[in-house]
Design an enzyme around this catalytic site. Structure first.
Site, PDB file in Angstrom:
ATOM      1  CE  LYS A  52      -3.896  -2.185   2.028  1.00  0.00           C
ATOM      2  NZ  LYS A  52      -4.710  -2.498   3.601  1.00  0.00           N
ATOM      3  CD  GLN A  96      -3.689  -4.399   6.299  1.00  0.00           C
ATOM      4  OE1 GLN A  96      -3.926  -3.182   5.752  1.00  0.00           O
ATOM      5  NE2 GLN A  96      -4.014  -5.242   5.669  1.00  0.00           N
ATOM      6  CG  ASP A 119      -9.544   0.276   5.636  1.00  0.00           C
ATOM      7  OD1 ASP A 119      -9.107  -0.100   4.450  1.00  0.00           O
ATOM      8  OD2 ASP A 119      -8.862   0.175   6.813  1.00  0.00           O
TER       9      ASP A 119
HETATM   10  N1  L34 Z   1      -7.815  -2.178   7.825  1.00  0.00           N
HETATM   11  N2  L34 Z   1      -7.326  -4.426   6.996  1.00  0.00           N
HETATM   12  C1  L34 Z   1      -7.703  -3.134   6.926  1.00  0.00           C
HETATM   13  N3  L34 Z   1      -8.075  -2.626   5.549  1.00  0.00           N
HETATM   14  C2  L34 Z   1      -7.844  -3.512   4.566  1.00  0.00           C
HETATM   15  O1  L34 Z   1      -8.370  -3.247   3.110  1.00  0.00           O
HETATM   16  C3  L34 Z   1      -7.555  -4.747   4.750  1.00  0.00           C
HETATM   17  N4  L34 Z   1      -7.430  -5.862   3.643  1.00  0.00           N
HETATM   18  C4  L34 Z   1      -7.669  -7.274   4.092  1.00  0.00           C
HETATM   19  C5  L34 Z   1      -6.742  -7.842   5.250  1.00  0.00           C
HETATM   20  N5  L34 Z   1      -6.961  -6.597   6.145  1.00  0.00           N
HETATM   21  C6  L34 Z   1      -7.233  -5.361   6.156  1.00  0.00           C
HETATM   22  C7  L34 Z   1      -6.276  -5.925   2.847  1.00  0.00           C
HETATM   23  O2  L34 Z   1      -5.925  -4.856   2.581  1.00  0.00           O
HETATM   24  C8  L34 Z   1      -7.089  -7.991   2.962  1.00  0.00           C
HETATM   25  N6  L34 Z   1      -6.330  -7.090   2.359  1.00  0.00           N
HETATM   26  C9  L34 Z   1      -5.445  -7.283   1.110  1.00  0.00           C
HETATM   27  C10 L34 Z   1      -4.726  -6.482   0.326  1.00  0.00           C
HETATM   28  C11 L34 Z   1      -4.048  -6.797  -0.664  1.00  0.00           C
HETATM   29  C12 L34 Z   1      -3.794  -7.693  -0.977  1.00  0.00           C
HETATM   30  C13 L34 Z   1      -4.381  -9.006  -0.285  1.00  0.00           C
HETATM   31  C14 L34 Z   1      -5.348  -8.492   0.676  1.00  0.00           C
HETATM   32  C15 L34 Z   1      -2.766  -8.206  -2.127  1.00  0.00           C
HETATM   33  O3  L34 Z   1      -2.338  -7.111  -2.560  1.00  0.00           O
HETATM   34  N7  L34 Z   1      -2.736  -9.252  -2.956  1.00  0.00           N
HETATM   35  C16 L34 Z   1      -1.773  -9.673  -3.924  1.00  0.00           C
HETATM   36  C17 L34 Z   1      -0.753 -10.775  -3.303  1.00  0.00           C
HETATM   37  C18 L34 Z   1       0.077 -10.073  -2.234  1.00  0.00           C
HETATM   38  C19 L34 Z   1       1.147 -11.076  -1.798  1.00  0.00           C
HETATM   39  O4  L34 Z   1       2.116 -11.141  -2.434  1.00  0.00           O
HETATM   40  O5  L34 Z   1       0.767 -11.441  -0.593  1.00  0.00           O
HETATM   41  C20 L34 Z   1      -2.641 -10.229  -4.861  1.00  0.00           C
HETATM   42  O6  L34 Z   1      -2.387 -10.371  -5.998  1.00  0.00           O
HETATM   43  O7  L34 Z   1      -3.838 -10.860  -4.426  1.00  0.00           O
END
Ligand code: L34
Length: 291
Positions: A52, A96, A119
């Site tokens: 982020k 988070q 959020d």
């Molecule tokens: N406060 N907590 C708060 N706000 C959020 O919006 C989140 N969330 C969830 C968990 N806790 C939170 C996230 O940001 C889940 N989440 C989230 C954000 C980004 C990705 C996955 C979950 C993401 O970038 N996923 C990538 C892979 C990243 C990696 O290499 O691990 C993808 O391609 O899915």
């Protein structure tokens, strides 16, 4: 089967945001500023928050990362939030999730200034969302809507089945898909751990959205031919790669993709869209602050 490509869309959205920032800066305005609070050292949370922060740099936002130990107390965390609520030239911030067991998550979320709650988790913003009032939509459901929109997936009159009723994905998703809007206007079924005969519902779904965190849960026999399948699950499963794990969604992708009309991959589906929508919400907060 066609892929709903979250990486490609997120890139497009980030480019749009970057151009909006450049235009504002040209007019002599300051840059948008997002802060993130990261408690503890959970590997997945660290990755998401670091990404982020990188996203902010890519689109020209200021960013701040507040790291706190796993042992932080409720009072200490509330103090940090009070500072972020009033800090000058800050547009929005996130805490988070998940938070450690000693922390009362609800109290933390309620302490966030709703105007800075990018959020969209604060009860005020959740309520506005549920009443179709303009507000910050929670990033993951927002990202899914944006995906359906940009790929022009029909939703009106369709049966959308959501698996999981969490406050950050399943429950808001169910409200948003039922709104009188596009994407929306679906007939929504919100299923969860106590649903009897779940596959009855998923087999009658035009759109299935899984937000469970159980790898491979949704199997091909549970999906109707031609369904749109959105996979929010993202679980680290140990393997013998260099990283030591791979990312696995709630959907048995290899088999479900044979039946689906559209499907999101994991990684590269909903995750990048979640991050792009956080930027979009921050830009909205900034516009509210600088108009
Ligand atoms: N406060 N907590 C708060 N706000 C959020 O919006 C989140 N969330 C969830 C968990 N806790 C939170 C996230 O940001 C889940 N989440 C989230 C954000 C980004 C990705 C996955 C979950 C993401 O970038 N996923 C990538 C892979 C990243 C990696 O290499 O691990 C993808 O391609 O899915």
């Amino acid at each position: 089967m066609q892929i709903l490509d979250g990486i490609k869309l997120a890139k497009e959205i980030k480019q749009e945001i970057k151009e909006a920032v450049e235009a504002a800066v040209k007019e002599g305005k300051r840059k948008p500023h997002l802060a993130a609070v990261l408690v503890g050292n959970d590997g997945a949370s660290q990755t998401y928050v670091n990404n982020k922060i990188k996203d902010c740099q890519q689109v020209g936002f200021e960013s701040s990362l507040v790291k706190l130990p796993n042992t932080v107390s409720q009072t200490e965390l509330l103090e940090v939030i009070q500072k972020l609520n009033t800090q000058e030239n800050l547009d929005g911030f996130i805490v988070q999730l998940p938070l450690p067991a000693q922390i009362d998550q609800e109290e933390i979320i309620e302490a966030i200034n709703p105007k800075r709650d990018v959020d969209g988790f604060h009860p005020t913003n959740f309520g506005k969302m549920a009443l179709d009032m303009s507000t910050f939509l929670p990033a993951t459901p927002f990202g899914i809507l944006e995906m359906l929109d940009r790929y022009n997936i029909p939703t009106r009159g369709k049966h959308a089945v959501i698996i999981g009723r969490s406050r950050i994905v399943g429950r808001p998703m169910s409200i948003l898909m039922g709104r009188k809007d596009f994407p929306g206007n679906s007939t929504v079924t919100l299923t969860h751990s106590n649903t009897e005969n779940l596959s009855y519902y998923t087999n009658h779904a035009d759109i299935v959205i899984t937000a469970l965190g159980v790898p491979g849960f949704l199997t091909a026999d549970m999906v109707k031919e031609g369904a749109v399948v959105i996979d929010v699950g993202i679980t680290r499963v140990d393997d013998d790669s260099e990283k030591g794990y791979k990312l696995v969604g709630d959907v048995d992708f290899e088999n479900v993709k044979q039946k689906a009309s559209w499907i999101t991959p994991v990684p590269g589906g909903v995750g990048p869209m979640t991050r792009a929508m956080l930027l979009k919400n921050t830009l909205l907060a900034y516009k509210n602050n600088t108009k």
